[in-house]
Design a protein around this motif. Sequence first.
Motif, mmCIF file in Angstrom:
data_model
loop_
_atom_site.group_PDB
_atom_site.id
_atom_site.type_symbol
_atom_site.label_atom_id
_atom_site.label_comp_id
_atom_site.label_asym_id
_atom_site.label_seq_id
_atom_site.Cartn_x
_atom_site.Cartn_y
_atom_site.Cartn_z
ATOM 1 N N ARG A 75 38.042 20.093 45.865
ATOM 2 C CA ARG A 75 39.415 19.610 45.733
ATOM 3 C C ARG A 75 39.462 18.452 44.738
ATOM 4 O O ARG A 75 40.384 18.346 43.918
ATOM 5 C CB ARG A 75 39.948 19.162 47.084
ATOM 6 C CG ARG A 75 41.410 18.803 47.023
ATOM 7 C CD ARG A 75 42.048 18.818 48.395
ATOM 8 N NE ARG A 75 43.483 18.643 48.238
ATOM 9 C CZ ARG A 75 44.058 17.453 48.149
ATOM 10 N NH1 ARG A 75 43.332 16.368 48.210
ATOM 11 N NH2 ARG A 75 45.370 17.361 47.988
ATOM 12 N N ALA A 76 38.424 17.621 44.781
ATOM 13 C CA ALA A 76 38.364 16.512 43.819
ATOM 14 C C ALA A 76 38.159 17.049 42.403
ATOM 15 O O ALA A 76 38.664 16.491 41.424
ATOM 16 C CB ALA A 76 37.230 15.566 44.194
ATOM 17 N N LYS A 77 37.440 18.166 42.299
ATOM 18 C CA LYS A 77 37.128 18.715 40.990
ATOM 19 C C LYS A 77 38.306 19.478 40.396
ATOM 20 O O LYS A 77 38.563 19.406 39.194
ATOM 21 C CB LYS A 77 35.916 19.651 41.142
ATOM 22 C CG LYS A 77 35.077 19.804 39.893
ATOM 23 C CD LYS A 77 33.803 20.590 40.221
ATOM 24 C CE LYS A 77 33.099 21.013 38.952
ATOM 25 N NZ LYS A 77 32.012 21.977 39.273
ATOM 26 N N PRO A 137 42.010 19.580 41.403
ATOM 27 C CA PRO A 137 43.205 19.291 42.202
ATOM 28 C C PRO A 137 44.349 20.252 41.897
ATOM 29 O O PRO A 137 45.084 20.652 42.801
ATOM 30 C CB PRO A 137 43.553 17.845 41.821
ATOM 31 C CG PRO A 137 42.749 17.518 40.609
ATOM 32 C CD PRO A 137 41.591 18.444 40.575
#
Lengths: 533, 199
Positions: B47-49, B51
């Motif tokens: 999810r951080a990678k 979004p």
Amino acid sequence: MANGTAHDTMAEPSFYEPKGFMSWLLTTDHKRIGIMYLVTISFFFLVGGVFALLMRYELLTPEADFLSPHTYNVFFTMHGSLMVFFFIVPGVAASLGNFLIPLMIGARDVAFPKLNLGSYWVYLAGTAILFGALLQPADTGWTYYTPYSVQSQTDVVLITLGVFVLGFSSILTGMNFIVTIHKLRCPGMTWSRLPLFIWASYATAILQLLATPVVGITLLLLIAERTLGIGFFDPAKGGDPILFQNFFWFYSHPAVYIMVIPAFGIISEIIPVFAKKPIFGYKAIAYSSFAIAIISFFVWLHHMFVSGISETAAAIFSFLTMLVAIPTAIKVFNWTATMYRGSISLESPMLYALSFLFLFTIGGLTGVYLGALAVDVHLHDTYFVVAHMHYVMIGGTVFGFFGAIHFWYSKWFGRMFNELVAKIAWFFFFVGFNVTFFPQFFMGVQGMPRRYATYPAEFQTYHEISTYGSWILAVGVVIMFVNLIAGLFSKEKAPVNQYGSLSLEFTVPSPPPHENFKDIPTVTDWTYGYGKK
Amino acid sequence: MEQAAHHAEHELDPALEYSSSKLGMWLFLGTEILLFGGLFAAYAIFRAKFPEMFSEQHKELDIFKGGLNTVVLIFSSLTMAIAVWAAQKGDKKKVVIFMVITIICGLIFGVVKYFEYSAKLDHHIYPSTSIFFGLYYLMTGLHMIHVFVGLCILGVIAYLAHIGKFTKDYYTPVEVGGLYWHLVDLIWIYLFPLLYLVG
Ligand SMILES: [Cu+2]
């Protein structure tokens, strides 16, 4: 110390009582389950050993003239997978733990005997899957690194599924042991009187519970990646192969301690008996197992120093790795101090225990070399790593394990093996082990990479010595197995207390009756009051 | 330390068995959370990678069906708790009734999930479509397996309750089975917002 009722040695003619084949397969007796684990893991130890011997035979010459490179890859994958997942991780803790934990804490069985049998059956189910996987055996190495494990044409799914199932067995056994140690200690068996083997088993069980689920999900992700085409580890789909390495080593570094902490417990039990002195630094030994267990969760990146991680992370993890050496050294110093001015008798269990001290120290110290960032960059993926890990796993765990089998053999089976033959077997095993693996340190420093069937001719002398050593080692193992099996058929019954141990399990007959203790004993002192008359 | 066991059968006395079983189940639940923990970690990393991928694709998920299932599971946790409470009182009839209601809720959850999955597959959304959908299928799929296992466990316990195996003094399986069911419920309570709402 223990005021458990003294039994008549000859009073129990039958072997843990109920008779017949089915009474074994469906037994809930922890002693029998321990034996079934022992037999099964011994089988995998021998099979894994044969793979190793064949690989060493191939390495006698620089060319791949005995095995094809692919077969060689398959062999080292099977050797690693069998030895790690099917022998050391599940077996040593489960076979010895099952037999010893209830006897040592004065209980009739583990907390959940049926679940205990269930764990063994789950373990067997895992091995059954493994046999299916052998039809098209994987060639990825026991670490199943992506992306190769996703691309390989061999059957990676089945063998990782087998390991996944084994994980369940490991978790259930660990849970069972923790509850047993908490709830079933006999009156007077306080935490500060607990035998150190129990402390070690407790630390091991915690590691089993904390680490195994993570490798479980990792292997599940790998299986999903191969079967469903998800791209978690595939850069082309936005995934990251390093993620697999992170997940894998988050389990597999603590797993090293799942393999070796039980051996710490064994050594703590054997040395005081044969030095006839109380254990030195009881609390330090007990707590250092937990220190090791905790630190072991924060060092996994040391397997990945050359995988392209940040330099800061690498430096931090290098430092954390060094920390493991402290509690480990505390143990070694305490065992050594226990022997100081003791009257040491060198019977076979003690020979194995002393070898452990010597070899594990080599294994541990070379681990510090590998944990040092700059050195690791040079030594990574060389035979130095192979030698280091075998000094820890064989020199540590297997020597401890064999020592334990000799030490508790009389209690377990009610018979005796031939002591002289046991010493001869130990001699071959010890010499063979060192001849096999010591040259590999030199090879590694000179740059011989691991996992190749072929190599430059300049390394041939080292490889030859190593291969000859593997034959000496094999002779030792064969003599030991024959001696131990022959001992089962000896006429002579073993005494209640072969070596004069003060531990609770040596107050019951050999072999113990089905219910272990006629009356639950009451303990009034710790188990290490040796030499005080 | 309590006297460990009855001599003849090696069976623990009920109080010790109760506390042992509860400790064992809590330990096991801890390992279950760690198992899902690996997936939650993967979720956080990806999810951080990506979004945008998460915020775009989560709109494809059916919030109504997911929300309905959330309500159904929370309700089933309530009925399970009532069943345990009835077991403490020794009210056999109520134990069986409320366990059956719990099981029915679990079955409803499975049926809704079946329609949800088949709608996705009809729209040609597969685990391999994207990392987000890979996570969606894997997390909800693994959870579904837990629902299924939980239903089997509850079914056996309900049957045992029906044939009168439990009393006011001995109802350990009801309590321990209930603990497992609450965990299944709890995991879904995290999955639903992470996948359907936050994206
Ligand atoms: Cu490591």
